[in-house]
Design a protein around this motif. Structure first.
Motif, PDB file in Angstrom:
ATOM      1  N   PRO B 162       0.725  -0.754   0.163  1.00 43.27           N
ATOM      2  CA  PRO B 162       0.654  -0.005   0.142  1.00 43.27           C
ATOM      3  C   PRO B 162       0.701   1.207   0.159  1.00 43.27           C
ATOM      4  O   PRO B 162       1.962   1.435   0.364  1.00 43.27           O
ATOM      5  N   ALA B 163      -0.014   2.315  -0.282  1.00 42.64           N
ATOM      6  CA  ALA B 163       0.758   3.410   0.144  1.00 42.64           C
ATOM      7  C   ALA B 163       1.595   3.388   1.034  1.00 42.64           C
ATOM      8  O   ALA B 163       0.423   3.221   2.236  1.00 42.64           O
ATOM      9  N   GLN B 181      -4.473  12.318  11.497  1.00 43.12           N
ATOM     10  CA  GLN B 181      -6.104  12.518  10.631  1.00 43.12           C
ATOM     11  C   GLN B 181      -5.161  13.020   9.220  1.00 43.12           C
ATOM     12  O   GLN B 181      -4.554  13.773   9.550  1.00 43.12           O
ATOM     13  N   VAL B 182      -5.812  11.678   8.291  1.00 39.83           N
ATOM     14  CA  VAL B 182      -5.899  12.371   6.802  1.00 39.83           C
ATOM     15  C   VAL B 182      -6.296  13.554   6.012  1.00 39.83           C
ATOM     16  O   VAL B 182      -7.968  12.749   6.614  1.00 39.83           O
ATOM     17  N   THR B 191      -9.364   9.619  10.466  1.00 40.22           N
ATOM     18  CA  THR B 191      -7.867   9.457  11.277  1.00 40.22           C
ATOM     19  C   THR B 191      -7.631   7.289  10.737  1.00 40.22           C
ATOM     20  O   THR B 191      -8.161   6.820  10.637  1.00 40.22           O
ATOM     21  N   VAL B 192      -6.592   7.857  11.105  1.00 41.17           N
ATOM     22  CA  VAL B 192      -4.832   6.473  10.212  1.00 41.17           C
ATOM     23  C   VAL B 192      -4.422   6.201  11.644  1.00 41.17           C
ATOM     24  O   VAL B 192      -4.278   4.978  11.280  1.00 41.17           O
ATOM     25  N   GLY B 193      -4.411   6.645  12.509  1.00 44.29           N
ATOM     26  CA  GLY B 193      -4.128   5.759  13.366  1.00 44.29           C
ATOM     27  C   GLY B 193      -3.504   6.714  15.091  1.00 44.29           C
ATOM     28  O   GLY B 193      -3.226   8.610  14.890  1.00 44.29           O
ATOM     29  N   ALA B 207       0.237   3.133   6.781  1.00 46.32           N
ATOM     30  CA  ALA B 207       0.495   3.028   5.387  1.00 46.32           C
ATOM     31  C   ALA B 207      -1.139   3.058   5.459  1.00 46.32           C
ATOM     32  O   ALA B 207      -2.158   3.628   6.011  1.00 46.32           O
ATOM     33  N   LEU B 208      -1.568   4.164   4.255  1.00 46.68           N
ATOM     34  CA  LEU B 208      -2.568   4.517   3.547  1.00 46.68           C
ATOM     35  C   LEU B 208      -3.661   4.068   3.212  1.00 46.68           C
ATOM     36  O   LEU B 208      -3.343   3.260   2.394  1.00 46.68           O
ATOM     37  N   PRO B 209      -5.000   4.661   4.055  1.00 46.95           N
ATOM     38  CA  PRO B 209      -6.088   3.095   3.520  1.00 46.95           C
ATOM     39  C   PRO B 209      -6.894   3.656   2.158  1.00 46.95           C
ATOM     40  O   PRO B 209      -8.016   3.460   1.831  1.00 46.95           O
ATOM     41  N   MET B 210      -5.932   4.424   1.729  1.00 54.67           N
ATOM     42  CA  MET B 210      -6.360   5.609   0.513  1.00 54.67           C
ATOM     43  C   MET B 210      -5.583   5.741  -0.615  1.00 54.67           C
ATOM     44  O   MET B 210      -4.105   5.708  -0.254  1.00 54.67           O
ATOM     45  N   SER B 211      -5.259   6.278  -1.844  1.00 57.93           N
ATOM     46  CA  SER B 211      -4.956   6.501  -2.843  1.00 57.93           C
ATOM     47  C   SER B 211      -4.140   7.940  -2.228  1.00 57.93           C
ATOM     48  O   SER B 211      -4.993   8.842  -1.711  1.00 57.93           O
TER      49      SER B 211
END
Lengths: 199, 234
Positions: B162-163, B181-182, B191-193, B207-211
């Protein structure tokens, strides 16, 4: 344990398992190249030192996930350094540096150390010679992209050439570089790919 | 060298982008299109492999320059400092996880509900793997009231990895857990962590959950839900 003649992979494995001696040796072996790359990109000693330190700490932090099947330790370490240096360069919006500086600086600056032998074993002289053999405009384009992270659009702007010309220079430079290195054993095994001629 | 005009039509569209892809500098959307084509085209994959070997070799030409005196010692000291902090953080997480297990188990006993433990107890995203061969996508300073407190970068990754996102705080003040947060297109925050900062300093990869193309910025949220710092990608 004597680690001074260990392979890079062995030192990295030791580093990942918490072996301080291995970590120290790997830092000693790479600090000149890591700082050299950071300085080449940033041209500011204090920022280059900051980036070099962070790069080596990233190597230490992620040593356990290095996969030797994906390339040499040197490529991994230097790519981490390059990414951080480009990051710092963009953050500071520094004046762009001349890509010829990267190619023209001697392979080692300062006293000779055992690190020079490690660099020779890593094929550094062969790569530098191959890079030097490229036509100037192709070498500049390749170095701007590979070292400074410039896109073809950015290269066309900084070199004041059409976008198509920038793309052609990058591709031609990479293919000539590969042709010059493919038969040199010091840079590692580069199998000939399907459809590739001997040139 | 195969001229682009000799290539199948579907390859011609991406042929001129492959050198930049190999060098890790191809911009977002073009990169996504090129990678989608590579998934189905052995010919172009071979071309990228050929170009990547040359691209990777360039960094090996880096000149060796001795860093300032004391550099090695400073790196060793920082390793020792971060190593101690990492162990302490791991211990804190273990304690917190044990407490959470106990409290959830007690709640489950009282209300006799079937709690989906696997979901409830899952930790935040597995610490990401540093992908050295991934390229920088975007980078920006984390700013608060005009002061730079750190920086954040997003990276592409090769293959099926992943990105990922890398965040560093160096002058945020305070010690404790913060939330990352992204900011994504459309204005929402994801929130990513969470990660730990010690005396205003901390580093975190995820890891980024999106592009990364959809990420417009990032921000750090303190324990009291206030925004510590925000970054906007140009």
């Amino acid at each position: 344990m004597s680690v001074d003649r260990s392979s890079d992979e062995a030192l990295l494995a030791g580093m990942a398992s918490g072996d301080e001696q291995a970590a120290t040796e790997l830092v000693r072996r790479y600090q000149g190249r890591v700082y050299g790359l950071a300085y080449s990109v940033l041209a500011e000693p204090a920022v280059a030192e900051e980036v070099a330190q962070e790069a080596l700490l990233r190597v230490w932090k992620h040593a356990a996930v290095f996969d030797p099947r994906r390339g040499a330790v040197s490529t991994w370490v230097l790519t981490i350094t390059r990414n951080l240096a480009i990051d710092a360069l963009r953050l500071r919006r520094s004046t762009p540096v001349d890509p010829d500086h990267f190619s023209n600086v001697p392979a080692h600056v300062g006293e000779r150390t055992p690190e020079d032998a490690a660099m020779a074993a890593d094929g550094v002289p062969a790569v530098r010679a191959a890079l030097a053999s490229l036509p100037d405009e192709q070498r500049r384009a390749v170095v701007l992209a590979a070292v400074y992270g410039k896109t073809a659009v950015e290269i066309s702007e900084s070199e004041r050439i059409p976008l198509g010309t920038a793309k052609t220079r990058i591709r031609a430079g990479l293919l000539k570089l590969r042709a010059a290195l493919v038969d040199d054993e010091s840079v590692g095994r580069w199998p000939t790919l399907a459809g590739e001629g001997s040139a | 060298m195969t001229a682009p005009s000799d290539l199948p039509q579907e390859c011609q569209a991406v042929a001129e982008q492959l050198p930049e892809l190999a060098l890790g500098v191809l911009p977002g959307r073009e990169r996504a299109a090129a990678l989608a084509h590579l998934d189905t085209c052995m010919r172009c994959r071979a071309e990228v492999a050929r170009l990547s070997q040359a691209a990777d070799s360039v960094l090996r030409a880096t000149p060796r320059i001795e860093p300032p005196a004391g550099f090695e010692e400073r790196v060793a000291a920082e390793m020792a400092r971060r190593g101690g902090k990492r162990r302490a953080t791991q211990q804190r997480h273990q304690v917190r996880r044990r407490r959470r297990v106990l409290s959830l188990a007690a709640a489950a006993a009282v209300v006799a509900l079937a709690v989906p433990l696997g979901l409830s107890l899952s930790e935040s995203a597995t610490p990401p793997v540093a992908q050295a061969d991934s390229g920088l996508h975007s980078s920006a300073a984390l700013v608060s009231d005009g002061r730079v407190l750190g920086h954040v970068s997003t990276f592409y990754s090769h293959g099926h990895q992943p990105a990922w996102l890398s965040m560093t705080l160096s002058d945020a003040g305070g010690t404790g857990e913060v939330k990352c947060q992204v900011l994504v297109r459309g204005g929402s925050a994801v929130t990513v962590g969470t990660f730990w900062i010690d005396d205003g300093t901390g580093h975190w990869d995820s890891a980024l959950p999106m592009s990364p193309d959809d990420v417009t910025g990032a921000r750090v949220i303190a324990a009291d839900s206030s925004v510590l710092a925000t970054a906007r990608f140009g």
